[in-house]
Write an enzyme that holds these catalytic residues in place. Structure first.
Site, PDB file in Angstrom:
ATOM      1  N   HIS A 107      90.361 -49.617 102.618  1.00 19.22           N
ATOM      2  CA  HIS A 107      90.857 -48.335 101.948  1.00 19.22           C
ATOM      3  C   HIS A 107      92.286 -48.333 101.689  1.00 19.22           C
ATOM      4  O   HIS A 107      93.044 -49.253 102.080  1.00 19.22           O
ATOM      5  CB  HIS A 107      90.384 -47.046 102.920  1.00 19.22           C
ATOM      6  CG  HIS A 107      89.274 -46.852 103.095  1.00 19.22           C
ATOM      7  ND1 HIS A 107      88.223 -47.285 103.853  1.00 19.22           N
ATOM      8  CD2 HIS A 107      88.490 -45.852 102.300  1.00 19.22           C
ATOM      9  CE1 HIS A 107      87.075 -46.744 103.700  1.00 19.22           C
ATOM     10  NE2 HIS A 107      87.109 -45.728 102.768  1.00 19.22           N
ATOM     11  N   LYS A 139      95.000 -43.799 104.271  1.00 17.28           N
ATOM     12  CA  LYS A 139      94.097 -43.371 104.865  1.00 17.28           C
ATOM     13  C   LYS A 139      94.490 -43.259 106.358  1.00 17.28           C
ATOM     14  O   LYS A 139      95.177 -44.281 106.869  1.00 17.28           O
ATOM     15  CB  LYS A 139      92.962 -44.298 105.011  1.00 17.28           C
ATOM     16  CG  LYS A 139      91.676 -43.705 105.613  1.00 17.28           C
ATOM     17  CD  LYS A 139      90.428 -44.402 105.063  1.00 17.28           C
ATOM     18  CE  LYS A 139      89.259 -44.038 106.027  1.00 17.28           C
ATOM     19  NZ  LYS A 139      89.093 -42.530 105.783  1.00 17.28           N
TER      20      LYS A 139
END
Length: 267
Positions: free
Chosen positions: A155, A159
């Protein structure tokens, strides 16, 4: 028309949800929420999201936004989501939650609050990812204990939780299909002399960097062969469209906790 309020309206995900609501049939934006003191308070939610003026100002008044909607869509944090769930319960309004990083205690509280209103809580609203959940269970049941399982997720650098909620759900699905307790067999960290890999372990590896929307790969590794099931998210729009689909679905349901498997009829 299903009236939808969006929490985190000025954020990246909130903006895409507002656009999805604007473009979808049978729904309309009734409220846009942000935290107290946010610089975008008072601005038109549609202009901030990039879909043109909608006549809905971004507000920090949770009670008013919930009172005026049929369902609240929330992609924020577990603590914020639980507060929003509690307020939705007071006004008997449905809620769709896409936040990730819930602890076991927080999930238990969400289950308790869902006794009064219909709630969709899912770590991933993508149709494709939820098809993967179903397929993973079938693969795991067929392969059994003869294949090692490793899950790798990637990600963007901003995040906050790891492993991702989607990766955890994938691990839970596989563990459940194999008759294992995910919390007992998941291994999120390897370093140094680790010894041989336990047969029933499920490895969870995390990558963070740049602007990766979300990649997930589950490896089933046997002797002389392996199976890799990969899902790659190109944009956030699949999550926003899925959340609107869930919002349309949940308003007519009985109180209780649901997820996207229920919304899509995959259970």
């Amino acid at each position: 028309m299903v009236k939808i309020a969006v929490c985190g309206a000025a954020g990246r995900m909130g903006g895409r949800i507002i656009v999805a609501v604007h473009e979808a049939e049978g729904v309309e934006l009734s409220g846009a929420l942000e935290r107290l003191g946010h610089p975008m308070l008072g601005q038109d939610a549609g202009l901030i999201a990039g879909c043109g003026k909608l006549g809905i100002e971004i507000t920090d008044n949770l009670n008013e936004a919930v009172k005026g909607c049929d369902v609240l869509i929330d992609f924020t944090t577990p603590k914020v989501s639980l507060k929003n769930l509690e307020v939705c319960g007071l006004f008997r309004k449905a809620i769709v939650i896409g936040s990730t990083g819930f602890t076991a205690e927080e999930l238990a509280l969400a289950q308790e609050l869902a006794k009064d209103i219909p709630v969709v809580l899912a770590p991933n609203m993508s149709v494709g990812v939820n098809v993967c959940f179903k397929v993973l269970a079938d693969i795991a049941k067929i392969l059994g204990d003869d294949f090692d399982v490793e899950i790798v997720e990637a990600h963007h650098r901003m995040k906050k939780d790891a492993p991702s909620g989607t990766a955890v759900r994938m691990g839970e699905v596989v563990a459940g299909a194999l008759g294992r307790d995910y919390r007992q067999v998941a291994n999120c960290h390897r370093e140094g002399i680790t010894g041989e890999r336990p047969k029933k372990e499920i490895g969870m590896q995390t990558i963070r960097g740049g602007d990766i929307v979300g990649d997930h790969t589950v490896y089933f590794i046997g002797q002389g062969e392996r199976i890799e099931l990969t899902h790659r998210a190109h944009t956030r729009d699949m999550f926003s469209r899925g959340s609107v689909r869930a919002a349309r679905w949940v308003v007519s349901r009985q109180p209780g906790m649901y997820d996207m498997q229920d919304v899509l009829g995959l259970r």
